[in-house]
Write a protein that holds these residues in place. Structure first.
Motif, short mmCIF file in Angstrom:
data_model
loop_
_atom_site.label_atom_id
_atom_site.label_comp_id
_atom_site.label_asym_id
_atom_site.label_seq_id
_atom_site.Cartn_x
_atom_site.Cartn_y
_atom_site.Cartn_z
N GLU A 8 0.75 -1.20 -0.03
CA GLU A 8 -0.11 0.01 -0.04
C GLU A 8 0.85 1.08 -0.03
O GLU A 8 0.37 2.23 -0.85
CB GLU A 8 -0.82 -0.10 1.44
CG GLU A 8 -1.98 1.05 1.29
CD GLU A 8 -3.09 0.99 -0.04
OE1 GLU A 8 -3.25 2.13 -0.59
OE2 GLU A 8 -3.36 -0.08 -0.23
N HIS A 9 1.99 1.18 0.64
CA HIS A 9 2.91 2.49 0.74
C HIS A 9 3.50 2.46 -0.58
O HIS A 9 3.36 3.82 -0.90
CB HIS A 9 3.98 1.96 2.12
CG HIS A 9 5.04 3.22 1.99
ND1 HIS A 9 4.86 4.42 2.49
CD2 HIS A 9 6.38 3.23 1.62
CE1 HIS A 9 5.89 5.18 2.44
NE2 HIS A 9 6.93 4.46 1.91
N GLU A 40 2.13 1.82 -3.49
CA GLU A 40 1.26 2.26 -4.21
C GLU A 40 0.90 3.77 -4.25
O GLU A 40 0.73 4.63 -4.88
CB GLU A 40 -0.05 1.41 -4.01
CG GLU A 40 -0.04 0.29 -4.88
CD GLU A 40 -1.25 -0.73 -4.70
OE1 GLU A 40 -2.42 -0.42 -4.17
OE2 GLU A 40 -1.30 -1.86 -5.44
N ASP A 41 0.84 4.31 -2.77
CA ASP A 41 0.80 5.76 -2.44
C ASP A 41 1.76 6.48 -2.88
O ASP A 41 1.72 7.68 -3.30
CB ASP A 41 0.85 5.77 -0.62
CG ASP A 41 -0.50 5.27 -0.25
OD1 ASP A 41 -1.60 5.12 -0.83
OD2 ASP A 41 -0.31 5.13 1.16
N ARG A 68 0.82 6.81 -6.85
CA ARG A 68 -0.16 7.65 -6.89
C ARG A 68 0.25 9.32 -6.57
O ARG A 68 -0.06 10.07 -7.36
CB ARG A 68 -1.21 7.50 -6.21
CG ARG A 68 -2.16 6.19 -6.28
CD ARG A 68 -3.34 6.04 -5.56
NE ARG A 68 -3.06 5.92 -4.26
CZ ARG A 68 -3.17 4.34 -3.87
NH1 ARG A 68 -3.46 3.21 -4.88
NH2 ARG A 68 -2.95 3.68 -2.67
N ASP A 80 -4.39 9.79 -6.89
CA ASP A 80 -3.71 10.44 -5.76
C ASP A 80 -4.64 10.94 -4.68
O ASP A 80 -5.82 11.74 -5.24
CB ASP A 80 -2.68 11.29 -5.98
CG ASP A 80 -1.89 11.77 -4.49
OD1 ASP A 80 -1.52 11.02 -3.90
OD2 ASP A 80 -1.69 13.06 -4.52
N LYS A 81 -4.68 10.80 -3.28
CA LYS A 81 -5.47 11.38 -2.33
C LYS A 81 -5.62 12.98 -2.26
O LYS A 81 -6.67 13.58 -2.28
CB LYS A 81 -5.40 10.80 -0.88
CG LYS A 81 -4.07 11.30 -0.35
CD LYS A 81 -3.86 10.62 1.13
CE LYS A 81 -2.87 10.82 1.80
NZ LYS A 81 -1.49 11.18 1.09
#
Length: 159
Positions: A49-50, A52-53, A56, A114-115
């Motif tokens: 997940e890191h 992928e963050d 993104r 991206d968030k």
């Protein structure tokens, strides 16, 4: 109205390119259409997940360069609002009536958007709870924009 599709990655398949070109041609009588592609990052198999963050975020930095002040930004995200075609047409119509002259639709890469881009967006839009290839979503989105303009012009469209 100016419509921008701001997308991650390039279209490689000829059949997608042909469909996109057809909708670009059709939309030419209704709006000014621009498609901007930014480079995607390679995502390793079994990425954390890191990781992928980070990917993104890199793609998000590239997208941010093309988000213009004053534009209404709609990001495609699975958690976004779902519209019927008529509701989507009404949304585009009302944005124009309310003085919006530029709508930017953002389509992320294979692992999403991206968030920070999602937070900057005026709205999140979903076509389904299902996941679709981002290349196919360009075609689907362009078709729905075209359909919206036909609905708003009182022209026939398939129901």
């Amino acid at each position: 109205m100016k419509i921008t599709l701001l997308t991650v990655g390039k279209i490689k398949e000829k059949y997608f390119t042909m469909a996109i070109d057809e909708y670009k041609k059709r939309l030419g009588r209704y709006c000014k259409l621009e498609i901007i592609e930014v480079a995607d990052e390679k995502t390793p198999d079994n990425a954390s997940e890191h990781e992928e963050d980070i990917i993104r975020a890199k793609e998000g930095e590239r997208l941010t360069k093309y988000i213009k002040d004053g534009a209404y930004v709609i990001s495609l995200a699975i958690q976004g609002k779902q519209y019927s075609s008529e509701e989507f047409a009404d949304k585009i119509d009302k944005l124009g009536i309310n003085g919006v002259s530029h709508i930017i639709f953002i389509i992320g890469g294979s692992i999403g958007i991206d968030k920070d881009i999602l937070k900057k967006s005026n709205e999140l839009l979903s076509f389904s709870k299902m996941t679709f290839p981002h290349q196919l979503m360009r075609v689907v989105l362009l078709e729905q924009i075209y359909r919206a303009y036909r609905i708003n012009a009182g022209e026939p469209y398939h129901k």
